[in-house]
Motif scaffolding. Structure first.
Motif, PDB file in Angstrom:
ATOM      1  N   ALA A 203       0.797  -1.213   0.205  1.00 50.62           N
ATOM      2  CA  ALA A 203       0.158  -0.223  -0.123  1.00 50.62           C
ATOM      3  C   ALA A 203       0.875   1.300   0.054  1.00 50.62           C
ATOM      4  CB  ALA A 203      -1.040   0.031   1.121  1.00 50.62           C
ATOM      5  N   PHE A 204       1.861   1.348   0.853  1.00 47.25           N
ATOM      6  CA  PHE A 204       2.907   2.334   0.800  1.00 47.25           C
ATOM      7  C   PHE A 204       3.551   2.392  -0.616  1.00 47.25           C
ATOM      8  CE2 PHE A 204       7.494   3.910   1.364  1.00 47.25           C
ATOM      9  CZ  PHE A 204       7.056   4.894   2.033  1.00 47.25           C
ATOM     10  N   GLU A 205       3.960   1.503  -1.199  1.00 46.66           N
ATOM     11  CA  GLU A 205       4.346   1.613  -2.394  1.00 46.66           C
ATOM     12  C   GLU A 205       3.497   1.971  -3.744  1.00 46.66           C
ATOM     13  OE1 GLU A 205       5.771  -2.406  -2.907  1.00 46.66           O
ATOM     14  OE2 GLU A 205       7.757  -2.221  -1.982  1.00 46.66           O
ATOM     15  N   ARG A 206       2.211   1.653  -3.611  1.00 45.50           N
ATOM     16  CA  ARG A 206       1.265   2.122  -4.293  1.00 45.50           C
ATOM     17  C   ARG A 206       1.173   3.640  -4.263  1.00 45.50           C
ATOM     18  NH1 ARG A 206      -1.768  -2.145  -2.946  1.00 45.50           N
ATOM     19  NH2 ARG A 206      -3.044  -1.090  -1.468  1.00 45.50           N
ATOM     20  N   VAL A 210       1.882   6.829  -7.076  1.00 41.27           N
ATOM     21  CA  VAL A 210       1.034   7.715  -7.455  1.00 41.27           C
ATOM     22  C   VAL A 210       1.369   9.260  -7.265  1.00 41.27           C
ATOM     23  CG1 VAL A 210      -1.226   8.780  -6.880  1.00 41.27           C
ATOM     24  CG2 VAL A 210      -1.113   6.205  -6.954  1.00 41.27           C
ATOM     25  N   ARG A 211       2.245   9.411  -6.363  1.00 42.06           N
ATOM     26  CA  ARG A 211       2.869  10.519  -5.855  1.00 42.06           C
ATOM     27  C   ARG A 211       3.968  10.725  -7.074  1.00 42.06           C
ATOM     28  NH1 ARG A 211       7.415  12.473  -3.785  1.00 42.06           N
ATOM     29  NH2 ARG A 211       8.056  10.316  -3.233  1.00 42.06           N
ATOM     30  N   MET A 212       4.684   9.879  -7.321  1.00 44.18           N
ATOM     31  CA  MET A 212       5.930  10.103  -8.427  1.00 44.18           C
ATOM     32  C   MET A 212       5.296  10.370  -9.709  1.00 44.18           C
ATOM     33  SD  MET A 212       8.776   9.691  -7.154  1.00 44.18           S
ATOM     34  CE  MET A 212       9.850   9.323  -8.392  1.00 44.18           C
ATOM     35  N   LYS A 213       4.321   9.753 -10.026  1.00 43.26           N
ATOM     36  CA  LYS A 213       3.369   9.883 -11.295  1.00 43.26           C
ATOM     37  C   LYS A 213       3.063  11.423 -11.387  1.00 43.26           C
ATOM     38  CE  LYS A 213       1.993   5.171 -12.833  1.00 43.26           C
ATOM     39  NZ  LYS A 213       0.793   4.532 -13.267  1.00 43.26           N
ATOM     40  N   ALA A 214       2.112  11.807 -10.190  1.00 46.39           N
ATOM     41  CA  ALA A 214       1.611  13.226 -10.207  1.00 46.39           C
ATOM     42  C   ALA A 214       2.974  14.217 -10.380  1.00 46.39           C
ATOM     43  CB  ALA A 214       1.128  13.310  -8.873  1.00 46.39           C
ATOM     44  N   GLU A 215       4.145  14.108  -9.814  1.00 45.37           N
ATOM     45  CA  GLU A 215       5.166  14.863  -9.987  1.00 45.37           C
ATOM     46  C   GLU A 215       5.521  15.006 -11.286  1.00 45.37           C
ATOM     47  OE1 GLU A 215       8.016  13.912  -7.055  1.00 45.37           O
ATOM     48  OE2 GLU A 215       6.907  14.501  -5.506  1.00 45.37           O
ATOM     49  N   LEU A 216       5.877  13.771 -12.023  1.00 48.58           N
ATOM     50  CA  LEU A 216       6.327  13.700 -13.490  1.00 48.58           C
ATOM     51  C   LEU A 216       5.273  14.509 -14.301  1.00 48.58           C
ATOM     52  CD1 LEU A 216       7.531  10.012 -13.674  1.00 48.58           C
ATOM     53  CD2 LEU A 216       8.897  12.124 -13.777  1.00 48.58           C
ATOM     54  N   GLU A 217       4.046  14.341 -14.205  1.00 48.74           N
ATOM     55  CA  GLU A 217       2.991  14.853 -14.981  1.00 48.74           C
ATOM     56  C   GLU A 217       2.972  16.453 -14.744  1.00 48.74           C
ATOM     57  OE1 GLU A 217      -0.785  12.977 -13.816  1.00 48.74           O
ATOM     58  OE2 GLU A 217      -0.264  11.370 -14.988  1.00 48.74           O
ATOM     59  N   LYS A 270      -5.077  -4.294   9.652  1.00 48.41           N
ATOM     60  CA  LYS A 270      -4.210  -3.787   8.777  1.00 48.41           C
ATOM     61  C   LYS A 270      -4.199  -4.648   7.399  1.00 48.41           C
ATOM     62  CE  LYS A 270       0.155  -3.963  10.616  1.00 48.41           C
ATOM     63  NZ  LYS A 270       1.435  -4.445  10.898  1.00 48.41           N
ATOM     64  N   LEU A 271      -4.594  -5.720   7.421  1.00 44.21           N
ATOM     65  CA  LEU A 271      -4.514  -6.611   6.241  1.00 44.21           C
ATOM     66  C   LEU A 271      -6.054  -6.010   5.268  1.00 44.21           C
ATOM     67  CD1 LEU A 271      -4.150  -9.087   4.565  1.00 44.21           C
ATOM     68  CD2 LEU A 271      -5.662 -10.334   5.953  1.00 44.21           C
ATOM     69  N   ILE A 272      -6.959  -5.681   6.131  1.00 43.39           N
ATOM     70  CA  ILE A 272      -8.184  -5.269   4.955  1.00 43.39           C
ATOM     71  C   ILE A 272      -7.965  -3.941   4.603  1.00 43.39           C
ATOM     72  CG2 ILE A 272     -10.618  -4.513   5.262  1.00 43.39           C
ATOM     73  CD1 ILE A 272     -10.799  -6.758   7.612  1.00 43.39           C
ATOM     74  N   THR A 273      -7.384  -3.102   5.291  1.00 44.47           N
ATOM     75  CA  THR A 273      -6.899  -1.705   4.986  1.00 44.47           C
ATOM     76  C   THR A 273      -6.237  -1.598   3.941  1.00 44.47           C
ATOM     77  OG1 THR A 273      -7.353  -0.679   7.420  1.00 44.47           O
ATOM     78  CG2 THR A 273      -6.496   0.531   5.770  1.00 44.47           C
ATOM     79  N   ASN A 274      -4.965  -2.522   3.801  1.00 45.55           N
ATOM     80  CA  ASN A 274      -4.142  -2.250   2.782  1.00 45.55           C
ATOM     81  C   ASN A 274      -4.081  -3.249   1.516  1.00 45.55           C
ATOM     82  OD1 ASN A 274      -2.353  -0.072   4.111  1.00 45.55           O
ATOM     83  ND2 ASN A 274      -2.346  -1.725   5.843  1.00 45.55           N
ATOM     84  N   SER A 275      -4.801  -4.413   1.579  1.00 49.49           N
ATOM     85  CA  SER A 275      -4.786  -5.524   0.602  1.00 49.49           C
ATOM     86  C   SER A 275      -5.816  -4.904  -0.430  1.00 49.49           C
ATOM     87  CB  SER A 275      -4.939  -6.774   1.226  1.00 49.49           C
ATOM     88  OG  SER A 275      -5.186  -7.583  -0.039  1.00 49.49           O
ATOM     89  N   ASN A 276      -5.319  -4.948  -1.692  1.00 50.65           N
ATOM     90  CA  ASN A 276      -5.962  -4.725  -2.772  1.00 50.65           C
ATOM     91  C   ASN A 276      -6.444  -5.972  -3.592  1.00 50.65           C
ATOM     92  OD1 ASN A 276      -3.685  -5.267  -3.931  1.00 50.65           O
ATOM     93  ND2 ASN A 276      -3.920  -3.505  -5.456  1.00 50.65           N
ATOM     94  N   CYS A 277      -5.938  -6.975  -3.041  1.00 48.86           N
ATOM     95  CA  CYS A 277      -5.951  -8.418  -3.729  1.00 48.86           C
ATOM     96  C   CYS A 277      -7.163  -9.104  -2.746  1.00 48.86           C
ATOM     97  CB  CYS A 277      -4.865  -9.037  -3.870  1.00 48.86           C
ATOM     98  SG  CYS A 277      -3.836  -8.575  -4.793  1.00 48.86           S
TER      99      CYS A 277
END
Length: 353
Positions: A203-206, A210-217, A270-277
């Protein structure tokens, strides 16, 4: 009378002779462990030929090296072949298990099966090996075997019967169904701790991505360059999608004490909050209490805020009615669970009033 003495002498010699043979055989097995490994290899080859199963080259190489070095093989790895042609025979786990049984090879400590499709009957064969309680297996690894939920329940029933098993790895099998195993809060926490930690890291990596993509754009807009579509990276996984831990003693009556359900549900949060799978979580027939229910509720709200897919949740209604109603409102219903659908309907009616 002399004839009787001769008869006794013959019988006595015969018994001594038989005992002597048994001793020689046992001492040979202890003195030459390679002989036991060689017999397993021979039986494995015969079983593969009899069942028209594809033989594992890596396993044969390990067995051959062990008997040549006169040492016992404790770690068995049965590895399938990726992208094998459809006309090629499939690899099966039964030839190896039958070889271990027929040769009474009780020195195996780890069994790993990689990339070998396992149906219900194949998983049942592994479960029967565990239930024998003769083989001191400490680790069982079934990696990327496409195991479905029903075979997992059969496998799980064999765990309490095996006194040596301490590590079970079912990676890349999507679902984990361990209903009715009395894990209690401590066991459930040990089971999902690594999964929850990994989900938090992902979740932190995602978020960073997103932050890096926004900065590049933003930089591209300042430079006046046209935005180019970047190719999406390949997906990693599959990760855990369905986790069923119904009727596992996740309550305050276990060894961990009164606060165990709350601590356990915080880890699930923690699992429910962060897992997108994660798609399904069944904690039914576990008295997690109102505080535990609130932890799950907060996790569902955090999940909704993060715009993650809706989670199908199953919990016991043994908590405050408002907490249970909100849990049902913010989660999807599990299949074949009529009670949860009724609870969801009641929540909607109250809201209208």
């Amino acid at each position: 009378m002399p004839g009787k003495k001769k008869g006794k002498g013959k019988k006595g010699k015969g018994k001594k002779g038989k005992k002597g043979k048994k001793k020689d055989k046992n001492s040979a097995l202890r003195g030459e462990p390679g002989a036991a490994v060689k017999s397993v290899l021979r039986a494995y080859d015969e079983n593969c030929a009899r069942t028209a199963s594809l033989s594992c080259v890596g396993l044969r190489r390990k067995l051959k090296a062990s008997y040549e070095d006169n040492i016992l093989l404790e770690k068995f790895l049965l590895e399938g072949y990726e992208d094998s042609p459809p006309d090629q025979p499939i690899m099966m786990v039964e030839p190896l298990l039958d070889a271990l049984r027929s040769e009474r090879y009780v020195f195996i400590k780890e069994l790993s099966v990689w990339d070998v499709p396992l149906k219900h009957e194949n998983v049942a064969s592994v479960a029967l090996l565990l239930e024998k309680q003769v083989y001191p297996l400490r680790q069982l690894e079934l990696l990327d075997c496409g195991i479905e939920s029903y075979p997992v329940t059969r496998l799980a029933r064999s765990f309490p019967a095996h006194p040596f098993l301490s590590t079970i790895i079912l990676d890349y099998n999507d679902n984990l169904f361990l209903d009715g195993n009395d894990l209690e809060c401590e066991g459930a926490m040990e089971l999902i701790k690594m999964v929850a930690d990994t989900a938090e890291r992902e979740a932190f990596e995602r978020a960073e991505e997103v932050r890096m993509k926004a900065e590049l754009e933003a930089e591209k807009e300042l430079e006046g360059k046209k935005k180019k579509k970047e190719a999406e990276p390949p997906k990693v996984g599959p990760w855990l999608k369905k986790l069923h831990l119904a009727e596992n003693g996740l309550d305050a009556f276990g060894k961990a004490g009164n606060y165990a359900p709350v601590i356990c549900m915080r880890l699930f949060r923690k699992l429910i909050t962060n897992s997108n799978c994660l798609e399904e979580l069944d904690l039914g027939d576990n008295h997690i209490g109102d505080l535990g229910g609130r932890e799950l509720l907060q996790a569902l709200l955090d999940r909704k805020e993060a715009k993650l897919p809706t989670l199908s949740l199953g919990v016991s209604p043994m908590m405050h009615q408002d907490t249970f109603t909100l849990l049902m409102k913010h989660s999807g219903s599990l299949k074949k669970k009529g009670k949860k659908k009724k609870g969801k309907g009641k929540g909607k009616k109250k809201k209208k009033k």
